[in-house]
Write a protein that holds these residues in place. Structure first.
Motif, PDB file in Angstrom:
ATOM      1  N   UNK A  39       4.207   7.606  -4.623  1.00 61.08           N
ATOM      2  CA  UNK A  39       3.834   7.735  -3.224  1.00 61.08           C
ATOM      3  C   UNK A  39       4.652   6.748  -2.381  1.00 61.08           C
ATOM      4  N   UNK A  44       0.821  -1.192   0.000  1.00 58.37           N
ATOM      5  CA  UNK A  44       0.000   0.000   0.000  1.00 58.37           C
ATOM      6  C   UNK A  44       0.863   1.254   0.000  1.00 58.37           C
ATOM      7  N   UNK A  45       0.486   2.238  -0.829  1.00 61.74           N
ATOM      8  CA  UNK A  45       1.192   3.522  -0.846  1.00 61.74           C
ATOM      9  C   UNK A  45       0.237   4.630  -0.467  1.00 61.74           C
ATOM     10  N   UNK A  46       0.712   5.606   0.254  1.00 65.41           N
ATOM     11  CA  UNK A  46      -0.098   6.758   0.624  1.00 65.41           C
ATOM     12  C   UNK A  46       0.825   7.932   0.914  1.00 65.41           C
ATOM     13  N   UNK A  65      -1.254  -1.051 -11.132  1.00 62.86           N
ATOM     14  CA  UNK A  65      -2.152  -0.563 -12.170  1.00 62.86           C
ATOM     15  C   UNK A  65      -2.266   0.965 -12.135  1.00 62.86           C
ATOM     16  N   UNK A  66      -2.370   1.516 -10.912  1.00 67.40           N
ATOM     17  CA  UNK A  66      -2.519   2.966 -10.781  1.00 67.40           C
ATOM     18  C   UNK A  66      -1.255   3.681 -11.277  1.00 67.40           C
ATOM     19  N   UNK A 115      -3.648  -5.719  -3.382  1.00 70.59           N
ATOM     20  CA  UNK A 115      -3.273  -4.320  -3.197  1.00 70.59           C
ATOM     21  C   UNK A 115      -2.054  -3.980  -4.050  1.00 70.59           C
ATOM     22  N   UNK A 141      -3.241  -3.444  -7.492  1.00 71.74           N
ATOM     23  CA  UNK A 141      -3.918  -2.146  -7.651  1.00 71.74           C
ATOM     24  C   UNK A 141      -2.903  -1.001  -7.745  1.00 71.74           C
ATOM     25  N   UNK A 142      -1.883  -1.072  -6.905  1.00 71.18           N
ATOM     26  CA  UNK A 142      -0.871  -0.011  -6.928  1.00 71.18           C
ATOM     27  C   UNK A 142      -0.128  -0.007  -8.264  1.00 71.18           C
ATOM     28  N   UNK A 161      -1.085   3.589 -14.976  1.00 70.80           N
ATOM     29  CA  UNK A 161      -2.026   4.545 -15.560  1.00 70.80           C
ATOM     30  C   UNK A 161      -1.401   5.938 -15.629  1.00 70.80           C
TER      31      UNK A 161
END
Lengths: 682, 682
Positions: B332, B321-323, B658-659, B652, B655-656, B662
């Motif tokens: 991130x 997870x990145x934030x 893929x984002x 997760x 998802x990271x 993008x």
């Protein structure tokens, strides 16, 4: 709530609490609204029904929400023209009470009125109010507040959903470009929501103007099916709050009419020209998000009310339940007469009082800002900072209070009929939603640094705290002139004199204030090189000090609570009651000092001898406060219809009485079996 | 479990963990049994089905229990003649693993085999074994262990249920004289139990011989209805473990054949004469209850396994997870690269390792006692003390680890699909059942006092710790010769040298041991007057020192864990792995010191300067350990079928990826919208 413990008679050493008078003080400025809400919430139609399936619980809460809309006086915050009362503080005071019925109902109400309708109110303009508010207010349109995404929660500015203006059709094209940009964890999204306020990056003429809000119909109210281009998923079962249908949403090039941009802080002309009354994108973002602060304020209040419920249950039980023999050969000891039991529960009671007073001040600040009597940018930023400090403190405190109360009630505490476990399950997410506590504390810390030195207002190397601008704060709320009286504490003197100093208000203030200021100054010095460093180096420096920043914010929150408690003492007229509350305030203050004792020692603020006195004086306070514990929880003013816990109903007292009567009769009858030990030793 | 983080290459400063080798070390003496159990527990038939109603969950778990009985190798602890293997340690090692399927199944199994059947085995004699064990072992007779009463949980000696011998009919009359004497919180009592082992005060010839156990049929297996004279209630929904049907039982002059007294430690002849192989009623009670220790041992193991699961989930997610932006303008930051995130999770990881090693030693001690290779009274008392110290430590640790992991995963952590919330709900009651943690710590403290001075063996003025006799303990487990090296820590020296001392094994041992010994000596001195005081005065003195006693026991538990971790390092062959584990052990030791820093300062064990070094060295260790976090949780050896958390499945990471892809494509395409800020400043 009545109690079976015998009260001590009033003497100078043993004051008596005026329970009703204290209850009035705690009810505060919005006493009438709170009383009316509490009376309304005795209605069993509104109460949590335990053991329902998730689907049943969701429908129950939706039905309860409609009861609230019709009968619950829940529209106070809206304009009088639409049936409201423009009463922002009173509205929140009323909502916070809802938690005694079911936290799911409180949060469902928060989603509907505090987020969905409130976004239309605060981010929309007259046309939106007229068109959209009535349905949102009446729950004819159950609504979703679609801000958080799977990939971005705390860092809202980085969300991935886009709304790109198409001048050809005069529409926005709302789109979710990848899985992480799906909206997620949204109340009402799984089943009930027929419309949403969706936050997306507003793009027009090739420029991204940042996050804006759009009103978007989601489902056909007749069929419940999603409208074209919209899809979603159910988040399913959660750790608590299962009366709310949280879910995910995604948008595939969904067309949104230009008029459905909530355009108070940013509009797009037909030709795609963007304009805003707020020039700075950062300040605009902060302003738009600042309408969310009411969520934090009401979570703070709801968390404090939950801590009150937990302590009513645990203290009432601990005053009736007996376990283990003590000084008497025939009577077992009441739980609260065990020292460890006092030490577990009474400091939590002290902190709950501190938080109740602090919340009242927060609510007043909120009301002043939202009613327009004090709503400059500075006022709004003060409000943000105080809410960001108190919400973490009270929500974490509620979890530890519920858990300690649960453990203090043993196996009985684990039964759902005694409410502690369900409340804890529901409150769990309060520490991470509406602003993750750890992130909020970093906002507070950044504000403290900014106040400390204007040079540091641009520290957001780590990307945290994007939207809190630095400036001096409301001095009354958290700034106290420093008087260096601490030194005397490090000097000689006997134990009694030392305790006397510890209970002195100025000494406590100095100890707490000095800690905040010293820590902030230290972190500020450590971060100073960041201003001129590379992005990577600044980021590293920030990271190195992240934990210290959070500690600063916690210390600041402690001080806020202590100041509010101290100010609250002045509202108590009855001297005997004020005496007891002063002990309770001392217990709070010294518990904070004890928790951070190493800091005071390392920094030379307390000598080793004085540090020992802190603990021994806390022990004395616990003994003094013990006889007043029941009065202090009774003054929270909740009745049996609010508490609804079998073990706090008096049943345990009755069981104890019956058991003791049995043994008394057995002894009197002469047929009591003789213990083997007695036979052997004779 | 695979990981997407890139591993650092081995260098002197950056060692690499041999994950498989470390997994072997952690699997310990009963590696084969654990591996077989884990393989068996991948079977979906055994897994928790979320969202079931209480009634469904109860039936599911009963069916799973029967699968365990048939296929699960769960009868190892029973005699070979009855299909067992007389393997006590292996049996518990196997049971502890069950928690990965569903904690309700672990506890239902514990009720059936660890309590009900085990009471027949350990408290009964040959006739009982032949008559009663087969049904209990096969679950043909689902059984209840009826000890706790509504009125008495921790203080078992004071239960109110009586079994009075009637020589006329040669039966015991089992009776519940008042509501508080109802048996309560009993697994299998609400629905499934057809028989019970009931604990009651045995009265014959006018003498109360104390608590004994009786085998009592409860329900007609055909109809499920209670037998005459027996009644009960369902405890209903609980905070967790709803796969177990807890309930209440009461007895109205129920006749129990003389042969159904489980009479290994106390028999009643036909004429009512009582006899026992153990003369002292206190020692007899202790011996009978000591068979319960396996419950505590297995809760300790299950709690440690749950902490492992929680950390696998939270660390895996935190590595993907990145934030928030950081040093890079386009990427991130991975959560675990935020300092606060490391500080929240990694000390919990260190303590979980310490507890895993400590549990292995506890299990070996247990095995030695129950297999008869070391089963003197002293051995049993050592076992009791170690279990009473470790069970509170590991069960509280599991709760805080689950909660911290839940918060560290944000909203995702609150979804049931990610398991943390359900595990926490189930584990909650582990801190109060099978011996309330606070009560157990007082037993430990009393033992520490007894070891400190024989004079104090009769301190139970407060009624606590009735059955722990005082005597010297297994030196290897918790006694270390004191070498006064601490003084050097208070002396001068630069920061680097100071850190060097802190990572020295002997320094850490000295700091932890010295604290236990000093605190015990202080409490012993404070309690000395109790020996000659009145009952009331002794009780008051005890109460005054109750909190200090509990602190002694906690400090002792910390030391036990640290010693076990340190001993465990020697089992690691690979030097690179041992280096990482040594850092982890240092992190555990110094976290304990940091938590008690005020004590070290007040007592002159650390100077203010050295105290600061503790925290800064912890920060260095967190940075060093960070790259190894994934390896350290992977070495726990649980696969995706055990973890079963969506966020730890790799989704997760996907998802990271893929984002980021993008945004990369968007930047490359030249169509990326320009931020408004950039437009304005240009």
């Amino acid at each position: 709530m009545s109690t079976t413990t015998e009260r001590t008679r009033p003497t100078a050493e043993n004051p008596v609490v005026d329970v009703r008078g204290l209850e009035e003080v705690l009810l505060g400025r919005w006493a009438d609204i709170r009383r009316t809400a509490r009376a309304f919430l005795t209605d069993p139609r509104l109460h949590r029904v335990e053991g329902q399936t998730m689907a049943q619980h969701r429908e129950t809460v939706l039905a309860q929400l409609r009861i609230l809309a019709r009968e619950g006086d829940v529209l106070r915050a809206f304009p009088p023209a639409l049936g409201g009362a423009d009463d922002h503080g009173g509205s929140l005071a009323r909502f916070e009470e809802t938690i005694v019925a079911d936290p799911s109902l409180q949060i469902k109400a928060g989603v509907q009125w505090g987020l969905f309708a409130s976004a239309i109110l605060h981010l929309g303009t007259a046309d939106h109010h007229a068109r959209l508010l009535p349905g949102a207010m009446s729950v004819d349109v159950p609504g979703v507040f679609a801000m958080t995404e799977t990939g971005h929660g705390s860092d809202v500015a980085s969300i991935g959903t886009t709304a790109t203006y198409d001048p050809e059709t005069r529409e926005f094209v709302l789109h979710t470009p990848f899985r992480g940009a799906w909206k997620d964890y949204l109340g009402n999204a799984a089943v009930h929501g027929t419309a949403a306020v969706v936050f997306a990056q507003l793009v027009t003429r090739g420029v991204n103007h940042g996050v804006h809000a759009f009103y978007v119909p989601l489902r056909d109210p007749a069929t419940g099916g999603f409208l074209p281009g919209i899809g979603g998923e159910d988040d399913g079962l959660k750790g608590g709050l299962n009366g709310i249908d949280n879910g995910r949403l995604h948008f595939d090039h969904v067309r949104v009419p230009r008029a459905d941009l909530l355009d108070r802080y940013g509009r797009v002309a037909e030709d795609g020209t963007y304009s805003s009354p707020i020039t700075s994108p950062g300040r605009r973002f902060f302003t738009m998000l600042s309408t969310l602060v009411q969520g934090r304020v009401s979570l703070d209040g709801a968390a404090v009310n939950t801590s009150k419920l937990a302590l009513i249950i645990a203290v009432t039980y601990a005053n009736q339940r007996r376990q283990f023999a003590g000084g008497s050969p025939t009577e077992e000891v009441v739980l609260l007469d065990h020292a460890e039991h006092r030490r577990r529960l009474l400091p939590l009671l002290a902190q709950t009082y501190a938080q109740a007073f602090a919340h009242e001040r927060l609510l007043e600040t909120f009301h002043a800002v939202f009613s327009g009597t004090a709503d400059t940018d500075e006022d709004r930023q003060d409000l943000e900072t105080i809410a960001a400090a108190l919400k973490p403190a009270s929500t974490w405190h509620a979890l530890s209070t519920l858990q300690t109360a649960r453990e203090a009630c043993g196996g009985a505490g684990f039964l759902t009929e005694n409410r502690l476990v369900s409340l804890r399950a529901d409150l769990d997410v309060y520490v991470t939603f509406e602003g993750d506590n750890t992130v909020l504390l970093q906002l507070v810390a950044k504000r403290l640094l900014a106040d400390h030195s204007r040079e540091f207002k641009d520290i957001d190397a780590g990307g945290v705290a994007r939207y809190v601008a630095g400036r001096a704060a409301d001095a009354a709320m958290y700034r106290t002139p420093l008087v260096r009286v601490v030194q005397t504490l490090a000097d000689g003197g006997d134990r009694r004199r030392s305790a006397g100093q510890l209970r002195d208000t100025e000494t406590q203030r100095e100890l707490l204030t000095d800690r905040v200021e010293t820590m902030v100054a230290e972190v500020a010095a450590a971060l100073r090189p960041a201003a001129k460093a590379s992005r990577a180096e600044a980021s590293r420096l920030f990271d190195e000090n992240q934990h210290a920043l959070i500690e600063c914010a916690r210390a600041h929150a402690d001080l806020l609570q202590w100041e509010a408690f101290t100010a609250g003492l002045a509202k108590v007229q009855d001297p005997s009651t004020r005496q007891v509350l002063t002990w309770l305030r001392d217990l709070f203050g010294l518990t904070v000092v004890e928790r951070n004792l190493a800091w005071y020692l390392i920094n030379g603020r307390l000598s080793a001898g004085r540090a020992r006195t802190v603990t021994s004086y806390i022990d004395r306070l616990l003994v003094r406060l013990r006889p007043h514990a029941q009065d202090l929880v009774d003054a929270f003013g909740y009745g049996p219809e609010h508490v609804r816990a079998a073990i706090a109903s008096g049943a345990e007292g009755e069981r104890q009485r019956e058991a003791r009567e049995h043994y008394r009769r057995l002894r009197a009858s002469g047929t009591e079996p003789v213990p083997e030990k007695a036979v052997r030793s004779s």
